[in-house]
Design an enzyme around this catalytic site. Structure first.
Site, PDB file in Angstrom:
ATOM      1  N   ASP A  18       0.810  -1.217   0.000  1.00  0.00           N
ATOM      2  CA  ASP A  18       0.000   0.000   0.000  1.00  0.00           C
ATOM      3  C   ASP A  18       0.845   1.270   0.000  1.00  0.00           C
ATOM      4  O   ASP A  18       0.682   2.147   0.854  1.00  0.00           O
ATOM      5  CB  ASP A  18      -0.926   0.028   1.239  1.00  0.00           C
ATOM      6  CG  ASP A  18      -1.663  -1.291   1.423  1.00  0.00           C
ATOM      7  OD1 ASP A  18      -2.121  -1.846   0.427  1.00  0.00           O
ATOM      8  OD2 ASP A  18      -1.759  -1.765   2.573  1.00  0.00           O
ATOM      9  N   GLU A  33     -11.070   0.683  -3.317  1.00  0.00           N
ATOM     10  CA  GLU A  33     -10.132   0.822  -2.197  1.00  0.00           C
ATOM     11  C   GLU A  33      -9.068   1.849  -2.528  1.00  0.00           C
ATOM     12  O   GLU A  33      -8.893   2.237  -3.675  1.00  0.00           O
ATOM     13  CB  GLU A  33      -9.462  -0.536  -1.926  1.00  0.00           C
ATOM     14  CG  GLU A  33     -10.436  -1.601  -1.497  1.00  0.00           C
ATOM     15  CD  GLU A  33      -9.818  -2.981  -1.438  1.00  0.00           C
ATOM     16  OE1 GLU A  33     -10.246  -3.768  -0.584  1.00  0.00           O
ATOM     17  OE2 GLU A  33      -8.923  -3.292  -2.244  1.00  0.00           O
TER      18      GLU A  33
END
Ligand SMILES: *[C@@H]1O[C@H](CO)[C@@H](O)[C@H](O)[C@H]1NC(C)=O
Ligand SMILES: *[C@@H]1O[C@H](CO)[C@@H](O)[C@H](O)[C@H]1NC(C)=O
Ligand SMILES: *[C@@H]1O[C@H](CO)[C@@H](O)[C@H](O)[C@H]1NC(C)=O
Ligand SMILES: *[C@@H]1O[C@H](CO)[C@@H](O)[C@H](O)[C@H]1NC(C)=O
Ligand SMILES: *[C@@H]1O[C@H](CO)[C@@H](O)[C@H](O)[C@H]1NC(C)=O
Ligand SMILES: *[C@@H]1O[C@H](CO)[C@@H](O)[C@H](O)[C@H]1NC(C)=O
Ligand SMILES: *[C@@H]1O[C@H](CO)[C@@H](O)[C@H](O)[C@H]1NC(C)=O
Ligand SMILES: *[C@@H]1O[C@H](CO)[C@@H](O)[C@H](O)[C@H]1NC(C)=O
Ligand SMILES: *[C@@H]1O[C@H](CO)[C@@H](O)[C@H](O)[C@H]1NC(C)=O
Length: 596
Positions: free
Chosen positions: A39, A202
């Site tokens: 991420d 997301e």
């Protein structure tokens, strides 16, 4: 098989306009940040000497949220960790499941201050807390604050300031609300975009350019279907118009080695050229073998005025914008890709790239204690690194364990330590591990066990090697059987070198030798990398290190670790294409035992 030394890449400065990337481009290698860096989020800060900073998720790993700094987007120095003290967020210790902890930061800079907006997620207690870390000095662990806390509507919080100074936060879904970064107070959340497919929206990030608000999100779920999509609006609250050519970035449905491209961010460099960072698996389309888990890739982007950005697809070796090479980054952290040459000298500290699973008991680790110079003293825990978990969502029972590690950052690597260990009680153990989590790990220990070659009820204890892998057994992830072998008597009472080598892309091998005669080694076990890929660790990546335990027994013998070495041998950058890790011409498959 390509065998291209990395040094050559630097020489391949190509002046090219052919692919639209011009005028000055250079060949670059992915992953830009190799090893587990899920991420990723990056920000370019002209006010800090034209440096780009990136952060990534760490889940249960501590210290958490590494911040890397680079001026050339090739050489990344570990600058600090936003989460370096237990007191910053005491509830971290409530973590149970292997995927609990720090999820998906956004790193941004505003008016002299760096911010990390992130959530702490506890899957067992069903708790999600928003955390806003800030600092004016990204090169100092201590300067990061105790985060401002808030209650988010969803995960993956973004952070964006409009021209009027108002801060906004988008979260997965995609919801948008105003946010006060100093107090954590939130405005009402509004759904601003349902995505181009509606599947798993997301990692949203907002940007403002040429009068448009651009929304970047991941879609498809973080796995083989992962992708990056965009929408834009002239009003921050919408309506957002989906880009007709979505997804803007993905490798899904391809045979590329780099898969799971998504959870991206956008930034530009000092020359105004745009880049995207994204997470990736080096797995190939099978998605079975990716022990380093989620790594950070970089790809160049062309973003013309009023137009949608155009992303180059992620490849292992690809053209990117030219930036002059620079190692001139503040701080004393290692650069990503540096080998570990750690001798635990007196007055040294634990290296900054070393890490623990949850917060360590600091008393269990001592550098060069009296009488043991140039060693790391380990005090054994009673729990083993695999003990305590019930099932992988239930997590663990709270007992600490002694385990210190660093990321596996190369496809092929060699890791070794010398161990001085004089145990007296049954089941005392010290060993080396390839560790994805408490459920999935591969271990070679030195362990005190009764001898089998004698008779009678009181067999004497002796030091043995024990090879023990743990995993989620399936046909594709076959966990090898454990075994024990006595330590040769001539090796006793001297340091023993324990070694792990990824000598192929698919397997780890374990070795031991008397450290005075490293060439005279025993090969002691082999395990497939599939067992430390995915499973209960779908978001993280493997680490290597040492552990010490009495296996719930009575022993308390301390062990002394010296000569900690990790060296990368090669990086896989395409299906079966390997590049030497350090630009040397060495044949990385040759026997390096004891040489490095
Ligand atoms: C940052 O980069 C810009 C554009 O290349 C340059 O003009 C400026 O001098 C640089 N600033 C520093 C501090 O190096
Ligand atoms: C940084 O966080 C602290 C709380 O830890 C807060 O009081 C302060 O206002 C924040 N600073 C900025 C510039 O946001
Ligand atoms: C998203 O989908 C929901 C449910 O279908 C709908 O009510 C809402 O209006 C949609 N929002 C946007 C911004 O498209
Ligand atoms: C990817 O998407 C396809 C089509 O929606 C679906 O059939 C498949 O199960 C998905 N694969 C994964 C790994 O999510
Ligand atoms: C290194 O960077 C500093 C600013 O951080 C600058 O003052 C110095 O001149 C640079 N040194 C070199 C050799 O480029
Ligand atoms: C360690 O640091 C202390 C305090 O600065 C100093 O007195 C001592 O000589 C140092 N020891 C070594 C081995 O460098
Ligand atoms: C695993 O643990 C979770 C949380 O405690 C529980 O809900 C679930 O039933 C457990 N599963 C198994 C197979 O024991
Ligand atoms: C001794 O033999 C038993 C039975 O075969 C085996 O389970 C155990 O692992 C052996 N222990 C050692 C130290 O070799
Ligand atoms: C141990 O003793 C038993 C009974 O006396 C005998 O049968 C066996 O062979 C012995 N084993 C070893 C390893 O000496």
């Amino acid at each position: 098989m390509i065998r291209l030394p990395q040094a050559l890449l630097g020489l391949l400065l190509i002046v090219s306009t052919a692919c639209g990337l011009g005028p000055q481009t250079q060949m670059r290698q992915n992953p830009a940040l190799p090893g587990w860096h899920s991420d990723p989020s990056c920000v370019f800060v002209p006010e800090r000497d034209n440096t780009t900073f990136c952060a990534s998720s760490t889940f249960l790993l501590t210290p958490g949220i590494p911040i890397y700094a680079s001026k050339d987007l090739s050489n990344w120095r570990l600058a600090s960790h936003a989460l370096s003290r237990e007191s910053q967020y005491p509830d971290f210790k409530l973590s149970l499941a292997q995927t609990d902890g720090i999820w998906a930061p956004t790193l941004r800079y505003n008016r002299g201050t760096f911010y990390v907006n992130v959530v702490y997620k506890n899957n067992v207690l069903d708790k999600v807390t928003g955390l806003i870390f800030n600092t004016t000095d990204p090169f100092s662990d201590d300067s990061w604050n105790a985060p401002v806390q808030y209650k988010p509507v969803s995960i993956d919080p973004d952070l964006f300031w409009d021209d009027d100074g108002q801060a906004y936060m988008a979260t997965a879904g995609t919801n948008l609300q105003t946010l006060d970064v100093t107090s954590g107070s939130l405005g009402e959340a509004t759904r601003i975009w349902n995505g181009s497919t509606g599947n798993f929206l997301e990692g949203p990030h907002l940007y403002k350019k040429d009068g448009f608000y651009y929304l970047l999100t991941a879609e498809g779920g973080s796995g083989l279907n992962h992708s990056v999509t965009m929408a834009r609006s002239e009003n921050i609250w919408g309506p957002y118009q989906s880009y007709e050519n979505n997804p803007v970035l993905t490798n899904r449905g391809s045979s590329e080695y780099f898969q799971n491209i998504g959870h991206a961010d956008l930034f530009h460099d000092a020359n105004g050229n745009w880049w995207s960072c994204a997470l990736t698996w080096r797995s190939g389309p099978d998605g079975q073998i990716y022990p380093m888990g989620r790594e950070m890739a970089l790809t160049p982007v062309i973003w013309k005025e009023n137009e949608w950005p155009s992303f180059a697809p992620v490849r292992g070796v690809q053209k990117g914008w030219y930036l002059p090479p620079s190692h001139n980054i503040t701080g004393d952290g290692p650069f990503a890709g540096d080998p570990d040459v750690v001798d635990f000298e007196s007055n040294s500290t634990i290296p900054r790239n070393f890490a623990f699973w949850r917060w360590p008991n600091k008393n269990s680790y001592a550098i060069s204690p009296p009488g043991h110079p140039a060693t790391l003293q380990l005090t054994p825990s009673s729990a083993t690194i695999t003990a305590g978990y019930k099932n992988y969502s239930a997590g663990y029972d709270g007992r600490e364990f002694t385990l210190i590690m660093r990321r596996q950052s190369d496809t092929l690597f060699q890791y070794s330590v010398d161990v001085s260990f004089e145990p007296t009680a049954q089941n005392e153990e010290v060993g080396v591990t390839v560790f994805l989590n408490q459920v999935q790990n591969i271990n070679l220990g030195l362990v005190m066990l009764p001898r089998n070659d004698t008779n009678g009820t009181h067999s004497p204890l002796a030091l043995h090697f024990r090879f023990l892998a743990s995993g989620i057994q399936s046909n594709a992830k076959k966990v090898p059987a454990p075994f024990v072998v006595p330590v040769p008597t001539s090796w006793l009472h001297h340091p023993i070198r324990l070694m792990i080598r990824a000598e192929s892309e698919t397997h780890y091998s374990f070795f031991a030798a008397a450290s005075s005669r490293p060439w005279d080694y025993l090969r002691l076990g082999k395990a497939p990398a599939t067992i430390v890929s995915g499973g209960a660790g779908p978001f993280t990546g493997s680490l290597v290190g040492v552990y010490a335990t009495n296996n719930n027994g009575k022993g308390s013998t301390k062990s002394y670790i010296s000569r900690w070495r990790y060296s990368g041998l090669a990086q896989e950058v395409g299906n079966r294409d390997l590049i030497s890790s350090h630009g040397s011409e060495l044949d990385f498959r040759r026997n390096l035992i004891g040489v490095h």
